[in-house]
Structure formats: C-alpha cells, structure tokens
Motif scaffolding. Structure first.
Motif, PDB file in Angstrom:
ATOM      1  N   ASN A 160       6.359   5.338  -0.309  1.00  0.00           N
ATOM      2  CA  ASN A 160       6.773   6.565  -1.000  1.00  0.00           C
ATOM      3  C   ASN A 160       6.683   7.720  -0.015  1.00  0.00           C
ATOM      4  OD1 ASN A 160       7.430   8.548  -2.871  1.00  0.00           O
ATOM      5  ND2 ASN A 160       5.352   8.691  -3.677  1.00  0.00           N
ATOM      6  N   TYR A 161       7.821   8.345   0.289  1.00  0.00           N
ATOM      7  CA  TYR A 161       7.825   9.558   1.106  1.00  0.00           C
ATOM      8  C   TYR A 161       8.347  10.690   0.228  1.00  0.00           C
ATOM      9  CZ  TYR A 161       8.184  12.827   4.913  1.00  0.00           C
ATOM     10  OH  TYR A 161       7.998  13.934   5.719  1.00  0.00           O
ATOM     11  N   SER A 162       7.463  11.616  -0.087  1.00  0.00           N
ATOM     12  CA  SER A 162       7.799  12.667  -1.039  1.00  0.00           C
ATOM     13  C   SER A 162       7.709  14.032  -0.360  1.00  0.00           C
ATOM     14  CB  SER A 162       6.862  12.576  -2.250  1.00  0.00           C
ATOM     15  OG  SER A 162       7.243  13.481  -3.255  1.00  0.00           O
ATOM     16  N   ARG A 163       7.459  15.067  -1.153  1.00  0.00           N
ATOM     17  CA  ARG A 163       7.330  16.422  -0.617  1.00  0.00           C
ATOM     18  C   ARG A 163       6.395  17.224  -1.512  1.00  0.00           C
ATOM     19  NH1 ARG A 163      13.564  18.314  -0.848  1.00  0.00           N
ATOM     20  NH2 ARG A 163      12.669  20.255  -0.052  1.00  0.00           N
ATOM     21  N   VAL A 182      -0.499  -2.883  -0.917  1.00  0.00           N
ATOM     22  CA  VAL A 182      -0.543  -1.688  -0.075  1.00  0.00           C
ATOM     23  C   VAL A 182       0.369  -0.601  -0.626  1.00  0.00           C
ATOM     24  CG1 VAL A 182      -0.177  -0.767   2.251  1.00  0.00           C
ATOM     25  CG2 VAL A 182      -0.975  -3.118   1.942  1.00  0.00           C
ATOM     26  N   ALA A 183      -0.140   0.619  -0.632  1.00  0.00           N
ATOM     27  CA  ALA A 183       0.682   1.789  -0.936  1.00  0.00           C
ATOM     28  C   ALA A 183       0.610   2.713   0.276  1.00  0.00           C
ATOM     29  CB  ALA A 183       0.178   2.506  -2.181  1.00  0.00           C
ATOM     30  N   PHE A 184       1.695   2.751   1.050  1.00  0.00           N
ATOM     31  CA  PHE A 184       1.783   3.577   2.247  1.00  0.00           C
ATOM     32  C   PHE A 184       2.531   4.851   1.856  1.00  0.00           C
ATOM     33  CE2 PHE A 184       3.613   3.756   6.849  1.00  0.00           C
ATOM     34  CZ  PHE A 184       2.746   4.791   7.161  1.00  0.00           C
ATOM     35  N   ILE A 185       1.788   5.949   1.775  1.00  0.00           N
ATOM     36  CA  ILE A 185       2.306   7.169   1.164  1.00  0.00           C
ATOM     37  C   ILE A 185       2.249   8.340   2.137  1.00  0.00           C
ATOM     38  CG2 ILE A 185       1.954   8.834  -0.709  1.00  0.00           C
ATOM     39  CD1 ILE A 185       0.647   6.514  -2.289  1.00  0.00           C
ATOM     40  N   LEU A 196      -1.498  -5.322   6.827  1.00  0.00           N
ATOM     41  CA  LEU A 196      -2.079  -5.618   5.515  1.00  0.00           C
ATOM     42  C   LEU A 196      -1.086  -6.369   4.629  1.00  0.00           C
ATOM     43  CD1 LEU A 196      -3.905  -2.231   4.755  1.00  0.00           C
ATOM     44  CD2 LEU A 196      -4.975  -4.416   5.340  1.00  0.00           C
ATOM     45  N   ARG A 197       0.175  -5.949   4.673  1.00  0.00           N
ATOM     46  CA  ARG A 197       1.188  -6.627   3.847  1.00  0.00           C
ATOM     47  C   ARG A 197       1.342  -8.088   4.258  1.00  0.00           C
ATOM     48  NH1 ARG A 197       4.617  -1.901   5.177  1.00  0.00           N
ATOM     49  NH2 ARG A 197       4.331  -0.298   3.574  1.00  0.00           N
ATOM     50  N   LEU A 198       1.291  -8.350   5.564  1.00  0.00           N
ATOM     51  CA  LEU A 198       1.402  -9.722   6.050  1.00  0.00           C
ATOM     52  C   LEU A 198       0.248 -10.599   5.567  1.00  0.00           C
ATOM     53  CD1 LEU A 198       2.604  -9.114   9.725  1.00  0.00           C
ATOM     54  CD2 LEU A 198       3.896 -10.226   7.892  1.00  0.00           C
ATOM     55  N   GLN A 199      -0.868  -9.955   5.250  1.00  0.00           N
ATOM     56  CA  GLN A 199      -2.026 -10.680   4.709  1.00  0.00           C
ATOM     57  C   GLN A 199      -1.957 -10.825   3.191  1.00  0.00           C
ATOM     58  OE1 GLN A 199      -5.264  -8.232   6.426  1.00  0.00           O
ATOM     59  NE2 GLN A 199      -5.830 -10.063   7.578  1.00  0.00           N
ATOM     60  N   GLY A 200      -0.882 -10.308   2.598  1.00  0.00           N
ATOM     61  CA  GLY A 200      -0.731 -10.407   1.156  1.00  0.00           C
ATOM     62  C   GLY A 200      -1.476  -9.347   0.388  1.00  0.00           C
ATOM     63  N   LYS A 201      -1.876  -8.281   1.046  1.00  0.00           N
ATOM     64  CA  LYS A 201      -2.607  -7.212   0.375  1.00  0.00           C
ATOM     65  C   LYS A 201      -1.645  -6.320  -0.417  1.00  0.00           C
ATOM     66  CE  LYS A 201      -6.378  -8.425   2.634  1.00  0.00           C
ATOM     67  NZ  LYS A 201      -7.482  -9.151   1.969  1.00  0.00           N
ATOM     68  N   MET A 258      -0.272 -15.215  -6.227  1.00  0.00           N
ATOM     69  CA  MET A 258      -1.421 -14.400  -6.621  1.00  0.00           C
ATOM     70  C   MET A 258      -2.092 -13.831  -5.367  1.00  0.00           C
ATOM     71  SD  MET A 258      -4.840 -15.450  -8.796  1.00  0.00           S
ATOM     72  CE  MET A 258      -3.890 -15.665 -10.303  1.00  0.00           C
ATOM     73  N   LEU A 259      -2.456 -12.583  -5.447  1.00  0.00           N
ATOM     74  CA  LEU A 259      -3.113 -11.944  -4.313  1.00  0.00           C
ATOM     75  C   LEU A 259      -4.540 -12.448  -4.161  1.00  0.00           C
ATOM     76  CD1 LEU A 259      -1.939  -8.256  -4.854  1.00  0.00           C
ATOM     77  CD2 LEU A 259      -1.087  -9.856  -3.162  1.00  0.00           C
ATOM     78  N   HIS A 260      -4.951 -12.721  -2.924  1.00  0.00           N
ATOM     79  CA  HIS A 260      -6.324 -13.152  -2.677  1.00  0.00           C
ATOM     80  C   HIS A 260      -7.301 -12.011  -2.926  1.00  0.00           C
ATOM     81  CE1 HIS A 260      -4.961 -16.938  -1.079  1.00  0.00           C
ATOM     82  NE2 HIS A 260      -4.163 -16.333  -0.232  1.00  0.00           N
ATOM     83  N   ASP A 261      -6.842 -10.790  -2.670  1.00  0.00           N
ATOM     84  CA  ASP A 261      -7.688  -9.607  -2.870  1.00  0.00           C
ATOM     85  C   ASP A 261      -6.873  -8.589  -3.659  1.00  0.00           C
ATOM     86  OD1 ASP A 261      -9.353  -7.213  -0.635  1.00  0.00           O
ATOM     87  OD2 ASP A 261      -9.340  -7.427  -2.814  1.00  0.00           O
ATOM     88  N   PRO A 262      -7.157  -8.420  -4.938  1.00  0.00           N
ATOM     89  CA  PRO A 262      -6.337  -7.540  -5.780  1.00  0.00           C
ATOM     90  C   PRO A 262      -6.534  -6.047  -5.492  1.00  0.00           C
ATOM     91  CG  PRO A 262      -8.227  -8.333  -7.001  1.00  0.00           C
ATOM     92  CD  PRO A 262      -8.242  -9.051  -5.691  1.00  0.00           C
ATOM     93  N   LYS A 263      -7.493  -5.710  -4.628  1.00  0.00           N
ATOM     94  CA  LYS A 263      -7.751  -4.314  -4.319  1.00  0.00           C
ATOM     95  C   LYS A 263      -6.535  -3.679  -3.641  1.00  0.00           C
ATOM     96  CE  LYS A 263     -10.760  -1.340  -1.540  1.00  0.00           C
ATOM     97  NZ  LYS A 263     -11.893  -1.303  -0.578  1.00  0.00           N
ATOM     98  N   ARG A 264      -6.175  -2.491  -4.073  1.00  0.00           N
ATOM     99  CA  ARG A 264      -5.058  -1.791  -3.431  1.00  0.00           C
ATOM    100  C   ARG A 264      -5.549  -0.990  -2.230  1.00  0.00           C
ATOM    101  NH1 ARG A 264      -0.289   1.484  -6.268  1.00  0.00           N
ATOM    102  NH2 ARG A 264       0.610  -0.567  -5.921  1.00  0.00           N
ATOM    103  N   TYR A 265      -4.804  -1.082  -1.157  1.00  0.00           N
ATOM    104  CA  TYR A 265      -5.066  -0.275   0.023  1.00  0.00           C
ATOM    105  C   TYR A 265      -4.103   0.917   0.012  1.00  0.00           C
ATOM    106  CZ  TYR A 265      -7.824  -4.090   2.014  1.00  0.00           C
ATOM    107  OH  TYR A 265      -8.781  -5.049   2.243  1.00  0.00           O
ATOM    108  N   THR A 266      -4.654   2.112  -0.027  1.00  0.00           N
ATOM    109  CA  THR A 266      -3.833   3.315   0.051  1.00  0.00           C
ATOM    110  C   THR A 266      -3.903   3.849   1.474  1.00  0.00           C
ATOM    111  OG1 THR A 266      -4.307   3.856  -2.260  1.00  0.00           O
ATOM    112  CG2 THR A 266      -3.442   5.625  -0.869  1.00  0.00           C
TER     113      THR A 266
END
Length: 226
Positions: A95-98, A47-50, A40-45, A1-9
């Motif tokens: 996600n790397y888009s165009r 993350v959406a790196f877009i 952030l990922r190492l902290q269990g957050k 379970m994530l300690h902080d469910p907030k998503r980081y964009t």
C-alpha cells in the motif's frame, strides 16, 4: 496455511513531496526495506509493506512560495512522480498512500483526541518567531540566520548544516524570514506537548535494552541522548 500467522508490518521513511526521489533515497531505505519484505514473503509470512508521500512538510510550503504555485499543486505533482518512480524500480509496496488521504487524517486525529481526552498533553504558552509582513508564525525551516556555534550565515532554525548543531530558531543571530526576508518578531503562541518523562521507564527499557544491538550506533546514540 501460514507457519506463523503473525503479521509483519514493514515501513520506510515517507518521502516529502517537494521533489523527486533520487538514488540515495532508494539505496538508503526503500531497497533495503523492499528486500526484507520480499525475504519475509518467500518464507510464507503475512507481510504488509506500507509507505506513502508525506504532504505536510514545511519544505513543501517553501517550494510552493518559491515557485509561485499552491502547496496542493506541489504535492500533486511530486506524489505522482514519486509513486511512478517506485513502480518503475519495482519496489513492492502493498500500500503506497499519501498523508492527505482521509484515512490518515482520521487516524491521526483519533490518536490526538484520545491523548487529549486522557489529559496526557501539557498546554503551554511559548514564544515563537513571527513574520509580521507575511502574517504568520515561522516554523524552524522558515527561519535563516547565523549559527551561534560556527558562524554559518545560512543556518536554519532547527539545524546548522555546516557544523551539524541542533538549534532552536530563537538561538540564531540576526534571524530573518525565509518567506519575506524581513526580521521576525517574537510572539506568544499556545502549543500542546507530550511529556515523555512520564514514560521514562518504558523508553529506557525499550531503547537501552531492547535495541542496543540492532540499531545503527549513530541512531542508538542520538535516541539515547534524548
């Protein structure tokens, strides 16, 4: 379970598909944002790196005209090169888009239509430089002329890269079209403007109070001047 469910964009500047990326691009934005995303990922957050290729820049049209190919050929070529370069350097985009993707067009259109339906835009007729020989209006980078401040003969319609002055295309002395080389004429055209003065209170609080200590001084100063 994530300690902080907030998503980081997390995102980074979208590279224009008019050429390959270089080490300055990587060092300036993509490596720092990748480090932060990994942290952030190492902290269990969550993350959406877009990110994605920007395929709507004026520089792309200029590149296509210069090389005698279509803008679509330019963006397809460099999108593939840029995307592969990021993969080779291990940049961990989720996600790397165009910007030519349907979801981008649909989302951008939705933003515009919502603002338009609410009456948030101001419609005005303005004067813009027009290349009669090429049969099209000229975006700022399609105009070259003499800078009125330093005399540089190769200033662009938005900025002089010698003295750094911000310009309007109509400010240039002896302007010429970067497409045909001919002297442009002035024609009227209708545009939509978003009057930011309506949001002055919010912007002042968000910029002057919210980011005074965590933005680079040059970025903070530039935004504050607006």
């Amino acid at each position: 379970m994530l300690h902080d469910p907030k998503r980081y964009t997390v995102t980074a500047a979208l590279p224009y598909t008019n050429g390959p990326i270089h080490i300055g691009h990587l060092a300036g934005v993509y490596v720092p944002s990748d480090i932060y995303s990994r942290f952030l990922r190492l902290q269990g957050k969550d993350v959406a790196f877009i990110c994605g290729s920007d395929e709507h820049g004026v520089a792309i049209s200029m590149k296509a005209k210069k090389e005698g190919i279509t803008p679509q050929e330019v963006i397809d070529k460099y999108h593939a090169i840029i995307k592969q370069s990021f993969a080779d350097f291990g940049i961990s985009f989720d996600n790397y888009s165009r910007t030519s993707a349907k979801i981008h067009h649909d989302t951008a259109s939705e933003f515009f239509k919502k603002l338009y339906d609410k009456g948030d835009f101001i419609e005005e007729v303005t004067e813009q430089l027009y290349d009669a020989e090429a049969g099209q209006f000229l975006a700022d980078r399609f105009v070259i002329g003499t800078c009125p401040k330093c005399g540089n003969d190769e200033a662009y319609g938005d900025q002089c890269e010698r003295c750094g002055s911000t310009l309007n295309a109509t400010d240039l002395i002896n302007p010429r079209s970067a497409i045909s080389g001919s002297k442009p004429v002035i024609k009227e055209t209708k545009h939509w403007f978003l009057p930011l003065d309506r949001y002055d209170a919010f912007l002042r609080e968000w910029i002057l109070e919210g980011h005074k200590n965590d933005w680079k001084p040059n970025v903070y100063g530039q935004v504050r001047s607006w």
